[in-house]
Structure formats: C-alpha cells, structure tokens
Design a protein around this motif. Structure first.
Motif, PDB file in Angstrom:
ATOM      1  N   ASN A 348       0.848  -1.198   0.000  1.00 40.11           N
ATOM      2  CA  ASN A 348       0.000   0.000   0.000  1.00 40.11           C
ATOM      3  C   ASN A 348       0.888   1.255   0.000  1.00 40.11           C
ATOM      4  O   ASN A 348       0.823   2.083   0.884  1.00 40.11           O
ATOM      5  CB  ASN A 348      -0.954   0.001   1.195  1.00 40.11           C
ATOM      6  N   ASN A 349       1.690   1.328  -1.027  1.00 51.20           N
ATOM      7  CA  ASN A 349       2.711   2.372  -1.087  1.00 51.20           C
ATOM      8  C   ASN A 349       2.174   3.729  -1.511  1.00 51.20           C
ATOM      9  O   ASN A 349       2.852   4.743  -1.343  1.00 51.20           O
ATOM     10  CB  ASN A 349       3.824   1.947  -2.063  1.00 51.20           C
ATOM     11  N   ARG A 350       0.964   3.767  -2.082  1.00 50.75           N
ATOM     12  CA  ARG A 350       0.445   5.023  -2.609  1.00 50.75           C
ATOM     13  C   ARG A 350      -0.708   5.527  -1.747  1.00 50.75           C
ATOM     14  O   ARG A 350      -1.550   4.744  -1.296  1.00 50.75           O
ATOM     15  CB  ARG A 350      -0.048   4.807  -4.048  1.00 50.75           C
ATOM     16  N   GLU A 351      -0.735   6.839  -1.535  1.00 52.12           N
ATOM     17  CA  GLU A 351      -1.819   7.419  -0.758  1.00 52.12           C
ATOM     18  C   GLU A 351      -3.123   7.361  -1.547  1.00 52.12           C
ATOM     19  O   GLU A 351      -3.162   7.678  -2.733  1.00 52.12           O
ATOM     20  CB  GLU A 351      -1.510   8.885  -0.408  1.00 52.12           C
ATOM     21  N   MET A 352      -4.182   6.935  -0.851  1.00 52.47           N
ATOM     22  CA  MET A 352      -5.507   6.870  -1.464  1.00 52.47           C
ATOM     23  C   MET A 352      -6.496   7.479  -0.486  1.00 52.47           C
ATOM     24  O   MET A 352      -6.649   6.995   0.640  1.00 52.47           O
ATOM     25  CB  MET A 352      -5.897   5.426  -1.779  1.00 52.47           C
ATOM     26  N   LEU A 353      -7.143   8.554  -0.917  1.00 51.40           N
ATOM     27  CA  LEU A 353      -8.069   9.271  -0.046  1.00 51.40           C
ATOM     28  C   LEU A 353      -9.510   8.926  -0.414  1.00 51.40           C
ATOM     29  O   LEU A 353      -9.860   8.852  -1.585  1.00 51.40           O
ATOM     30  CB  LEU A 353      -7.850  10.783  -0.172  1.00 51.40           C
ATOM     31  N   MET A 354     -10.333   8.740   0.599  1.00 55.36           N
ATOM     32  CA  MET A 354     -11.763   8.547   0.358  1.00 55.36           C
ATOM     33  C   MET A 354     -12.536   8.913   1.620  1.00 55.36           C
ATOM     34  O   MET A 354     -11.971   8.940   2.735  1.00 55.36           O
ATOM     35  CB  MET A 354     -12.072   7.112  -0.079  1.00 55.36           C
ATOM     36  N   GLU A 355     -13.817   9.206   1.439  1.00 53.89           N
ATOM     37  CA  GLU A 355     -14.656   9.644   2.555  1.00 53.89           C
ATOM     38  C   GLU A 355     -15.314   8.427   3.204  1.00 53.89           C
ATOM     39  O   GLU A 355     -16.189   7.784   2.630  1.00 53.89           O
ATOM     40  CB  GLU A 355     -15.739  10.620   2.059  1.00 53.89           C
ATOM     41  N   ILE A 356     -14.898   8.127   4.444  1.00 52.28           N
ATOM     42  CA  ILE A 356     -15.423   6.977   5.183  1.00 52.28           C
ATOM     43  C   ILE A 356     -15.470   7.334   6.666  1.00 52.28           C
ATOM     44  O   ILE A 356     -14.989   8.380   7.090  1.00 52.28           O
ATOM     45  CB  ILE A 356     -14.526   5.730   4.993  1.00 52.28           C
ATOM     46  N   ASP A 357     -16.062   6.422   7.446  1.00 51.81           N
ATOM     47  CA  ASP A 357     -16.016   6.537   8.902  1.00 51.81           C
ATOM     48  C   ASP A 357     -14.712   5.878   9.349  1.00 51.81           C
ATOM     49  O   ASP A 357     -14.588   4.649   9.317  1.00 51.81           O
ATOM     50  CB  ASP A 357     -17.229   5.858   9.530  1.00 51.81           C
ATOM     51  N   ASP A 358     -13.752   6.695   9.759  1.00 51.24           N
ATOM     52  CA  ASP A 358     -12.401   6.206  10.069  1.00 51.24           C
ATOM     53  C   ASP A 358     -12.431   5.094  11.122  1.00 51.24           C
ATOM     54  O   ASP A 358     -11.875   4.008  10.925  1.00 51.24           O
ATOM     55  CB  ASP A 358     -11.549   7.381  10.544  1.00 51.24           C
ATOM     56  N   ASP A 359     -13.081   5.340  12.257  1.00 54.09           N
ATOM     57  CA  ASP A 359     -13.079   4.367  13.354  1.00 54.09           C
ATOM     58  C   ASP A 359     -13.724   3.040  12.937  1.00 54.09           C
ATOM     59  O   ASP A 359     -13.241   1.959  13.298  1.00 54.09           O
ATOM     60  CB  ASP A 359     -13.809   4.946  14.567  1.00 54.09           C
TER      61      ASP A 359
END
Length: 467
Positions: A348-359
């Motif tokens: 998982n070397n690349r940053e991937m952003l998405m909208e989720i419930d982190d916890d």
C-alpha cells in the motif's frame, strides 16, 4: 369451524352450481326463443301461401273446393287453425273471431285494426277460452294487387310447444346434473391439490412454533403454492440455523465469560486470603486486568453488533488516507504478528483518499486481520494490500492459514455464525468479528468477498465505493 379444504370445496361447488344454473337458463331461453321463432316463421310462411291461394282463387285458377282443401292441408302441416276473413268490417269480423277463438276483446280489436292497416301482427301467447289453451298466432292482411281485401289469421295451441320445451328442460336438467357430477369430481381433486400443501405448511408452522423439529415439505408444483412451500422450507432452515447459532452463541459466550471470571475470582480470592505472596501479586493483578479487558472486549462486541443490526448507527464520515489507516492497524497488531513469527507482506505504497467513517473501517480491518493472525499457523504468511479500481478502493487481506470449507463460506458473515465450533474455541473468539465487519461495510454501501480453500488459506476483499 371450516378448514381451508372445505371452504375451497364449498366455494367452488357454489360457483359451479351458479354457472351451471345460469348456463341452463340461457340454453332454455335460447331453445324457447328458437322454438317460438320457428313456429312463427312457419305460420308466416303458411299465411303467405294462403294469400297466394286467395289470389289464384280470385283469378279463377282454382275453385272454392280446391281453396278450402289447400287451406285445410296447410293447417294440418303447420299444426295451426286458419281463419280467412273477407272484407274490412273489423267490428263484424271481430265478433266472428271472438266466437271462434274467444280472444281478449281489446287486443283482438287492436290486432284487427293493425292487420287492416296492412301490418302483420304476431301474438306469442294469448289465452283462448274456446280452446281452453294458450295459443300463439299470426295475423296478416290478405292482399290482391296491393289492396287489403281481408285478413288471414293463423294460430296454434302452445301446448305442443310447451311439451317440446318440457323435453328440452328434461335434457337440460340431466345434462346439468351430469356436468355438476363431473365438476364435483374435478373440484374435489383441485381443492385437495390446492389445500393439501397449504395445510401442510400450516401444520408444520404450528409444530415449528411449538419448538418441534419438522421435515422439509415436498414441492409438487412450480406455481405460487410451490414457491410458498419453498419459502417455508427456506424460512424453516433459517430459523433452525438461527436457533442453532443462538444456542452456540450462548454456549460460546458462557465459555468465554466463565474462563476470565474464574481466573479473576481465583486471583482476587488468593490475594485476599493471603495465599499469593506479595511479590507475586503484581503479576496476578496484571493477568486479572487482561481478563477484565477480555470481558470488556466481548461485551463491547455484543453491544456493537446489536447497534449495527438495529440500524441506530450513524456514520461519522470524513476524508481518510487508506494507506495510513491500514498501516496503523498493522502497527497495532504487530506484536501478535511477531509472536507467531508470521511473515508480513504489505503493498500500500500510494496514498488513497476517500470519505469513510475512520473508526468503523479501522474496526473492519482489525477484525479481519485478527482472524488472519488467529487462524494462520506459526511461520505462515499474511498479506495486506490496498488496490484502487475504477469505482472502488479495495482492501485485501490474505493469509496462508487453515482456510474455510466451501460449504460454510456463504454463512461466515451471518450473525453468531462460527466455522467449526471446536476450531473457534481453540483459537478464541465467539464469531462476532466478521458479522460486525459485514454490517459496517454495508453501511458504507460496500461489500466483503471471501476466497478460500480448506488448508490453503483465505483472502478477504473489502470493497469500498468511491462515491
């Protein structure tokens, strides 16, 4: 109280009887109308023929005797009484007709007037006192050269017509009785075939409600009733599985709670009784704290699952770096990985952003990764990969553990389901982790897929939609 079979049978028989009665009445009315119409046409044809004879007589083609003989013959063939009236004095002729057939005076007067106006009059049913019978008749003008010179009256008793109708009624009654008997047999078997599976479902449902075990019902059709039986069998299986899982849950929770409680009680009692030396108390208090934490974790899992299944959970979504999330979970469980000497492969070397419930998603990854660690033997391999696809970001956790039997894979996410109870007890856990993970992913409109072969490891794929 009538059962379903009797209700169906009685309802169908009433409908059958009503249909047969209506059809019988329609057939009777049809025959009656046809019979009277034929009789009327026969009288009209006879009247036209007599009018032709009158024209021939007027021209001198036939004599009076031939005329009378032909009229009598025509009356015999048509089974009718024939009266030929000369002249247009309808008052005198009315009296003559009244003496002959005793018809109603007013109606006779009206009919004669119509005839003298050049119209044909048809009477379907009138009572004649002289004949002591109802008659049907036809009155038509006698015309020569287009001029009305008199009237031709033909009438026949309806007795013979009624006799014919009585025979028709007898035939209709016999036919209706035969049709009802055949219909009764068909209705009997149809009602039986419809009600039998429904009654079987009802009886099995009552036995199931009473806590009794029931056999699967046999499906004999592909219609809605067959679907009902299939649905009942599926429902019964689901209820049995739920009951089975409930019992296993109670047993598992009892076992999980009993062990730490017994340890806590033993250590605390030993300290209070002075059996445990002061120098060892710190060690046993640490063990007691670990057991309390274990109890807390079990209780929290049960409460968490109850909230998720009740739908009372609101997601606290925000933009999250999936790479950092997975790395944090791995770091949290690193001691367990090192303890079992597992080889860890991270991609998982690349940053991937998405909208989720982190916890919540951290909880999903942790539950799946803990399962991978738990069921992978020492020296095995575990992989954690994050992969971006067109519509989703996938978190893939794979291991070289003991695997999951193919027959049990469809149920591993079910609430309280545990694969091979003895295996779960030997590895710890009460089978709530995957159920919790599944509910959380569903709240994100995602899905979890499993790929596994017994003794060849397992791969869990968490698919989270981008939007």
């Amino acid at each position: 109280m009538f059962g379903l079979y009797r209700k169906l049978l009685i309802t169908y028989l009433l409908i059958l009887a009503a249909i047969i009665a209506i059809l019988s009445m329609l057939v009777f009315q049809f025959f009656k109308a046809e019979l009277f119409e034929r009789n009327q046409n026969m009288l009209l044809d006879a009247g036209q023929y007599i009018n032709t004879l009158l024209v021939q007589y007027q021209r001198g083609d036939i004599n009076e005797q031939d005329l009378i003989r032909s009229i009598n013959t025509t009356g015999q063939i048509a089974n009718a009484r024939i009266i030929v009236i000369e002249g247009r004095d309808y008052l005198r002729n009315r009296e003559y007709l009244k003496e002959q057939i005793n018809l109603d005076d007013d109606e006779l007067l009206q009919n004669l007037q119509e005839i003298y106006y050049g119209n044909t009059v048809v009477s379907h049913r009138q009572y004649s006192e002289s004949l002591d019978s109802y008659v049907t008749g036809v009155g038509m003008p006698a015309k020569i050269g287009g001029e009305v010179i008199g009237a031709i009256i033909l009438f026949t008793p309806v007795g013979k017509l009624d006799l014919t109708l009585e025979k028709v009624i007898d035939m209709i009654i016999i036919t209706a009785m035969v049709a009802f008997a055949v219909g009764f047999i068909l209705v009997f078997f149809v009602s039986k075939s419809i009600s039998k599976p429904i009654i079987a479902v009802s009886n099995s449902a009552q036995e199931l409600a009473a806590g009794k075990d029931t056999m699967d019902l046999q499906v004999s059709s592909n219609d809605e009733i067959g679907q009902l039986v299939n649905s009942f069998n599926e429902m019964k299986w689901q209820l049995q599985q739920t009951e089975k899982m409930r019992r296993e849950l109670i047993a598992g929770v009892s076992h999980e709670l009993r062990a730490p409680l017994a340890a806590i009680r033993g250590f605390v009692q030993g300290i209070l009784d002075g059996v445990i030396d002061i120098k060892d108390q710190q060690k046993y208090l640490t063990i007691t704290l670990q057991e309390i934490n274990r109890l807390t974790r079990i209780t929290n899992d049960l409460l968490e699952l109850a909230k998720l299944e009740s739908g009372n959970i609101r997601l606290n979504k925000k933009v999250v770096n999936i790479q950092r999330l997975t790395n944090d979970v791995i770091e949290l469980l690193k001691d367990k990985i090192i303890l079992k000497q597992l080889h860890l492969n991270i991609n998982n070397n690349r940053e991937m952003l998405m909208e989720i419930d982190d916890d919540r998603i951290r909880q999903v990854v942790r539950n799946i990764l803990e399962n991978a660690i738990r069921y992978t033997p020492e020296g095995g391999k575990i992989g954690v990969h994050v992969k971006e696809e067109l519509f989703s970001i996938n978190i893939i956790i794979e291991d070289t553990g003991i695997g999951i039997p193919e027959s049990e894979q469809p149920y591993i996410f079910d609430t309280f389901y545990r694969v091979e109870k003895s295996r779960n007890q030997s590895h710890g856990g009460i089978g709530l982790g995957l159920a919790i993970a599944k509910n959380i992913v569903n709240l994100h409109n995602g899905e979890i897929q499993v790929e596994s072969k017994l003794h060849n490891g397992t791969t869990m794929i968490v698919k989270l939609p981008k939007a």
